[in-house]
Design an enzyme around this catalytic site. Sequence first.
Site, PDB file in Angstrom:
ATOM      1  N   GLN A 117      67.347 -28.041  91.267  1.00  0.00           N
ATOM      2  CA  GLN A 117      66.820 -27.617  89.969  1.00  0.00           C
ATOM      3  C   GLN A 117      65.311 -27.839  89.934  1.00  0.00           C
ATOM      4  O   GLN A 117      64.832 -28.858  89.451  1.00  0.00           O
ATOM      5  CB  GLN A 117      67.512 -28.444  88.866  1.00  0.00           C
ATOM      6  CG  GLN A 117      67.060 -28.154  87.481  1.00  0.00           C
ATOM      7  CD  GLN A 117      67.890 -27.102  86.803  1.00  0.00           C
ATOM      8  OE1 GLN A 117      69.087 -27.039  87.021  1.00  0.00           O
ATOM      9  NE2 GLN A 117      67.268 -26.298  86.000  1.00  0.00           N
ATOM     10  N   PHE A 118      64.542 -26.869  90.445  1.00  0.00           N
ATOM     11  CA  PHE A 118      63.081 -27.042  90.498  1.00  0.00           C
ATOM     12  C   PHE A 118      62.469 -27.146  89.112  1.00  0.00           C
ATOM     13  O   PHE A 118      61.402 -27.739  88.939  1.00  0.00           O
ATOM     14  CB  PHE A 118      62.417 -25.926  91.308  1.00  0.00           C
ATOM     15  CG  PHE A 118      62.218 -24.645  90.563  1.00  0.00           C
ATOM     16  CD1 PHE A 118      61.016 -24.397  89.904  1.00  0.00           C
ATOM     17  CD2 PHE A 118      63.217 -23.687  90.516  1.00  0.00           C
ATOM     18  CE1 PHE A 118      60.818 -23.208  89.219  1.00  0.00           C
ATOM     19  CE2 PHE A 118      63.030 -22.511  89.834  1.00  0.00           C
ATOM     20  CZ  PHE A 118      61.824 -22.264  89.176  1.00  0.00           C
ATOM     21  N   THR A 119      63.137 -26.622  88.091  1.00  0.00           N
ATOM     22  CA  THR A 119      62.568 -26.634  86.743  1.00  0.00           C
ATOM     23  C   THR A 119      62.482 -28.039  86.148  1.00  0.00           C
ATOM     24  O   THR A 119      61.831 -28.226  85.117  1.00  0.00           O
ATOM     25  CB  THR A 119      63.344 -25.706  85.784  1.00  0.00           C
ATOM     26  OG1 THR A 119      64.706 -26.132  85.709  1.00  0.00           O
ATOM     27  CG2 THR A 119      63.271 -24.262  86.259  1.00  0.00           C
TER      28      THR A 119
END
Length: 147
Positions: free
Chosen positions: A78-80
Amino acid sequence: MKVVVQRAKDATVSVEGSIVGSIDYGLMLLVGVTHSDTVEDVKYIADKIANLRIFEDEDEKMNLSLLDVKGQILSVSQFTLYGDCRKGRRPNFMDAAKPEHAKEVYELFNQKLRSKGLTVSTGQFGAMMDVKFTNVGPVTLIVDSKD
C-alpha cells in the site's frame, strides 16, 4: 516502513475479479515502504507484528499474539500509506519508495513473517486490488519502524 495492522475474522484480496489471496482468521496488513527502509526495518516490523498481543485470552484481555492463536496474515502492499496530505488537496507520494525498492522490501517482509512459522497470503504487487475483510473489535494499529 509503515504497516496498518487490523485484526480480521476473514480477508480476501482480488485482482480483476479473481481472488489472489485470502485468510480465515488473523491479521490484515496494509504495508507501506519508504526510500530509506532496510533489512533492519523489515526485521523490526515483522517481529513486532508477529508478537503483538492483540488477540483476546480466556479472560477477554488482549494478551495473545498472532503466533499464540495460530492466525494467518493477508499482506497487501500500500504505497499510499506514505501519502502526505499536509499541503493542498492532492496527496504527495514523494516519501513512497520507488517500485523496485518497495517490491524488494515488501517481499523480504513477507518472507520474514513466513520464517516465523506464519501463513502469509499476499495481494499482487503494483496491481489495482479489491480488499475485503471483517475487522474484529474493531482493532486497528499503525506500526512504524521510524517512530
